[in-house]
Design a protein around this motif. Structure first.
Motif, PDB file in Angstrom:
ATOM      1  N   VAL A 198      -8.202   2.801   1.971  1.00 17.13           N
ATOM      2  CA  VAL A 198      -6.858   2.192   1.255  1.00 17.13           C
ATOM      3  C   VAL A 198      -7.311   0.944   2.382  1.00 17.13           C
ATOM      4  O   VAL A 198      -7.013  -0.585   1.302  1.00 17.13           O
ATOM      5  CB  VAL A 198      -6.113   3.027   0.346  1.00 17.13           C
TER       6      VAL A 198
ATOM      7  N   ARG B  55      -0.571  -1.777  -5.807  1.00 13.35           N
ATOM      8  CA  ARG B  55      -1.865  -2.627  -6.146  1.00 13.35           C
ATOM      9  C   ARG B  55      -2.394  -1.333  -5.054  1.00 13.35           C
ATOM     10  O   ARG B  55      -3.686  -0.881  -5.726  1.00 13.35           O
ATOM     11  CB  ARG B  55      -1.858  -3.933  -5.222  1.00 13.35           C
ATOM     12  N   TYR B  56      -1.945  -0.707  -4.490  1.00 17.17           N
ATOM     13  CA  TYR B  56      -2.806   0.174  -3.648  1.00 17.17           C
ATOM     14  C   TYR B  56      -1.960   1.364  -3.079  1.00 17.17           C
ATOM     15  O   TYR B  56      -1.264   1.029  -3.419  1.00 17.17           O
ATOM     16  CB  TYR B  56      -3.453  -0.412  -2.199  1.00 17.17           C
ATOM     17  N   THR B  57      -2.842   2.253  -3.714  1.00 20.39           N
ATOM     18  CA  THR B  57      -2.129   3.869  -3.671  1.00 20.39           C
ATOM     19  C   THR B  57      -2.456   5.249  -3.098  1.00 20.39           C
ATOM     20  O   THR B  57      -3.599   4.689  -2.892  1.00 20.39           O
ATOM     21  CB  THR B  57      -1.241   4.173  -4.841  1.00 20.39           C
ATOM     22  N   VAL B  58      -1.835   5.303  -1.764  1.00 18.55           N
ATOM     23  CA  VAL B  58      -2.576   6.829  -0.495  1.00 18.55           C
ATOM     24  C   VAL B  58      -2.347   7.599  -1.427  1.00 18.55           C
ATOM     25  O   VAL B  58      -0.442   8.287  -1.373  1.00 18.55           O
ATOM     26  CB  VAL B  58      -2.195   5.999   0.124  1.00 18.55           C
TER      27      VAL B  58
ATOM     28  N   GLU C  41      -8.079   9.659   1.975  1.00 21.99           N
ATOM     29  CA  GLU C  41      -7.928   8.584   1.556  1.00 21.99           C
ATOM     30  C   GLU C  41      -7.606   7.164   2.364  1.00 21.99           C
ATOM     31  O   GLU C  41      -7.689   5.531   2.125  1.00 21.99           O
ATOM     32  CB  GLU C  41      -7.082   7.959   0.061  1.00 21.99           C
TER      33      GLU C  41
ATOM     34  N   ASP D 105      -8.209  -8.366   1.909  1.00 24.52           N
ATOM     35  CA  ASP D 105      -7.351  -9.199   0.750  1.00 24.52           C
ATOM     36  C   ASP D 105      -6.501  -9.942   1.366  1.00 24.52           C
ATOM     37  O   ASP D 105      -6.330 -10.897   0.877  1.00 24.52           O
ATOM     38  CB  ASP D 105      -6.991  -8.224   0.058  1.00 24.52           C
TER      39      ASP D 105
ATOM     40  N   VAL E 179       0.684  -1.178  -0.027  1.00 22.29           N
ATOM     41  CA  VAL E 179       0.105  -0.111   0.252  1.00 22.29           C
ATOM     42  C   VAL E 179       0.791   1.423   0.363  1.00 22.29           C
ATOM     43  O   VAL E 179       1.633   1.312   0.793  1.00 22.29           O
ATOM     44  CB  VAL E 179      -1.251  -0.360   1.214  1.00 22.29           C
TER      45      VAL E 179
ATOM     46  N   ARG F 163      -9.539  -2.290   2.447  1.00 26.96           N
ATOM     47  CA  ARG F 163      -9.543  -2.937   1.612  1.00 26.96           C
ATOM     48  C   ARG F 163      -8.047  -3.437   1.609  1.00 26.96           C
ATOM     49  O   ARG F 163      -8.877  -5.179   1.235  1.00 26.96           O
ATOM     50  CB  ARG F 163      -9.374  -2.241  -0.025  1.00 26.96           C
ATOM     51  N   ALA F 164      -7.315  -3.406   1.549  1.00 25.46           N
ATOM     52  CA  ALA F 164      -6.105  -4.260   1.548  1.00 25.46           C
ATOM     53  C   ALA F 164      -6.114  -5.435   2.887  1.00 25.46           C
ATOM     54  O   ALA F 164      -5.664  -6.242   2.310  1.00 25.46           O
ATOM     55  CB  ALA F 164      -4.613  -2.870   1.886  1.00 25.46           C
TER      56      ALA F 164
END
Lengths: 213, 391
Positions: free
Chosen positions: B112, B100-103, B108, B119, B86, B115-116
């Motif tokens: 975010v 996969r995830y970016t802040v 946010e 997963d 992340v 969601r991680a």
């Protein structure tokens, strides 16, 4: 540092007098006022006088520091055993430089890692030499990568480390980088505040100001 | 229970961390602590668990490089999709991110990371670094977000590992953050003017009652977090009582004595002892006192974290030698206690007289003792441990 310290820079010594061990100085001024030149000369004179030095290069890397000093015929390379450098920006370019000898690499946005490396260096300089000088050029660049409050915390922690080791430190700060409330707060962390505006250098220590052309 | 993969920590926690529990490594500025989070993640990835690293202290490439320097393969696991980033760092450096995830903005961050967590059921997420989040978002919002993350992680049996630097925050904030965690491990510096070592200690755990043992550690590349049993040095002039002192404080000890030509036994190599006291473990090394063995003092004293300097209170003519041994064993730079031995004998100088004659600063404690009569020994030990660990 068991004895009082003179920087070896005539103009600066004239306004500062002798510094006690544990003195932490702030050097401020607008861009292009000559702060980095003064900071590198401060480093060079310290090394020349036999004092070990911890240089935190935040605005430019170790190679640039070597180049900058060479332009003035100050060959810091010849003091490799006395000079510890923490290089913050080189890793940003995408390379992964390996720590070697007295040069350690960290990152501008990883203040925790920076403090680990400051701790390692102050320790080894204190144990080997019982004395040290440190230069942080410059704190303003940290503000571009971190929340201002965090940068204040880092400066406090850095000052504590240098004071514990009985060292003398010079922290460079370029005016106008931070919000005014932070900028007003910064000098409160330091024992001496030196200001350069291109033509005049002044200093305030313990509430007493002195000026030199 | 899930293992932390940090040596000794699993023992202190009664086997590891509970499924779904949060653990915070709370470090004084200057403690090398990132490896704690990464080592825990690496161990769990090797078990086959999934995981992620939230980072706001370095872009993912730097962290992959760190893993490599510890000797841990994270790249193939990233390729397999077992672990991901992340990325809360690259956008702030103006760099593109393909994670996969970016802040992109701290507003946010809560969603975010939630969601991680979704997963990686049963996995482990590393949050590096909580302090930067506080300095961006402020105290109240961070606490609310951390509570939400911990709730979701608990539901999905995800272990969240927080890395937190205890800068000069208000104590109330630090207390509240600690209360939101199921387990807090404090990482502290050991200082004598400057940092001389680092130690960890479990401050609290929701599932066990850990002993208050300080475990000294260092971080090596490759290797990661390594625990070491500290070495305590006992030094001092000939006949000051070092061997008897080692025997008195050690639970086990061996002395290499020899009755030489005279009737006086003396240590010709070294005394070795092991000490377990108040949850603290140490090996003790007694140096020989005679000058002809000075060449081995350097070897014996390497890595010592504390020292006892034994002096014969009735023999001021040996004090210069005691000072010399402090220097030769590098004991100047580590916490030390002078044990003013033989106080039971006539003519013994008082601790203050010894301080004056040895020209010792007020920061060096001098503990009066009689090793043969068995007093002052534990006081000396308590004093040294107090200097080392502030206890």
């Amino acid at each position: 540092m068991s004895e009082n310290y003179s920087t070896g820079i005539a103009g600066l010594d004239a306004i500062l007098g002798e510094l006690e061990p544990g003195s932490i100085m702030l050097l401020t001024g607008p861009p292009k006022a000559g702060k980095t030149v003064l900071a590198t000369e401060f480093t060079y004179r310290a090394l020349q006088a036999g004092n070990p030095c911890l240089f935190i290069a935040a605005e430019y890397g170790y190679r640039d520091l070597q180049r900058n000093t060479m332009a003035f015929n100050w060959f810091i390379q010849s003091f490799a055993d006395k000079l510890h450098v923490i290089d913050l920006p080189t890793g940003l370019a995408g390379g992964r430089p390996q720590d070697s000898g007295n040069v350690r690499y960290s990152a501008l946005q990883n203040t925790t890692d920076l403090m680990v490396k400051v701790g390692i260096s102050t320790r080894s300089l204190y144990l080997e030499e019982g004395t040290m000088v440190s230069v942080f050029d410059s704190a303003s660049i940290l503000l571009a990568f971190n929340p201002p409050k965090l940068v204040m915390r880092v400066l406090k922690a850095y000052n504590d480390r240098v004071r514990e080791a009985g060292g003398i430190a010079l922290v460079v700060y370029t005016e106008g980088v931070a919000e005014k409330d932070i900028e007003d707060e910064i000098p409160g962390l330091f024992d001496v505040h030196i200001h350069m505006d291109g033509s005049v250098m002044s200093a305030v220590r313990g509430g007493e100001g002195m000026e030199a052309p | 229970m899930k293992k932390t993969y940090i040596p000794k920590l699993d023992d202190l926690l009664g086997g590891g961390v509970k499924e779904g529990a949060s653990i915070m490594f709370s470090a004084s500025p200057g403690v090398d602590y990132e490896a704690f989070g990464y080592q825990m993640l690496n161990g769990r990835l090797e078990e086959g668990s999934a995981g992620f690293i939230f980072t706001n202290v370095g872009e993912p490439e730097s962290i992959i490089y760190e893993f490599r320097s510890y000797g841990w393969d994270i790249e193939s696991r990233i390729e397999n999709g077992n672990v991901f980033f992340v990325d809360g760092s690259s956008p702030f450096l103006g760099m593109p991110s393909d994670q996969r995830y970016t802040v992109n903005d701290y507003s946010e961050i809560k969603d975010v990371v939630l969601r991680a967590i979704d997963d990686i059921p049963g996995g482990v997420g590393v949050i590096n670094n909580l302090s930067v989040i506080i300095d961006y978002l402020g105290n109240g919002e961070t606490l609310e977000i951390v509570e939400a993350w911990n709730r979701r992680a608990s539901e999905l049996e995800v272990n969240l590992v927080y890395l937190f630097t205890e800068w000069d925050y208000e104590q109330e904030l630090i207390d509240r953050i600690r209360e939101t965690m199921d387990c807090v491990v404090d990482l502290r510096t050991i200082e004598e003017r400057v940092i001389i070592g680092q130690g960890f200690m479990v401050a609290n755990s929701a599932w066990s009652e850990p002993p208050s043992t300080m475990v000294l550690f260092f971080v090596v590349q490759p290797g990661g977090v390594k625990v070491y049993v500290p070495k305590i040095l006992v030094t001092g002039p000939y006949n000051s009582g070092k061997s008897s002192f080692v025997r008195a404080i050690a639970t086990k000890s061996v002395s290499v004595d020899r009755k030489a030509l005279s009737a006086f036994p003396t240590t010709i190599a070294m005394d070795i002892g092991h000490l377990e006291y108040k949850g603290f473990m140490a090996d003790i090394f007694g140096t020989p006192g005679q000058e002809r063995f000075d060449m081995i003092l350097d070897v014996l004293s390497r890595e010592a974290v504390g020292a006892f300097i034994l002096v014969d209170s009735t023999a001021p003519e040996t004090f210069a030698r005691a000072k010399e041994m402090i220097r030769k064993t590098r004991a100047e730079a580590i916490p030390k206690v002078v044990v003013a031995n033989k106080q039971d004998l006539p003519g013994a100088l008082s601790p203050e007289e010894i301080r004056e004659k040895m020209k010792l600063g007020a920061e060096v404690p001098i503990v009066p003792a009689s090793v043969t009569e068995g007093w002052g020994i534990m006081e000396a030990l308590d004093t040294l441990l107090g200097l080392l660990y502030g206890g």
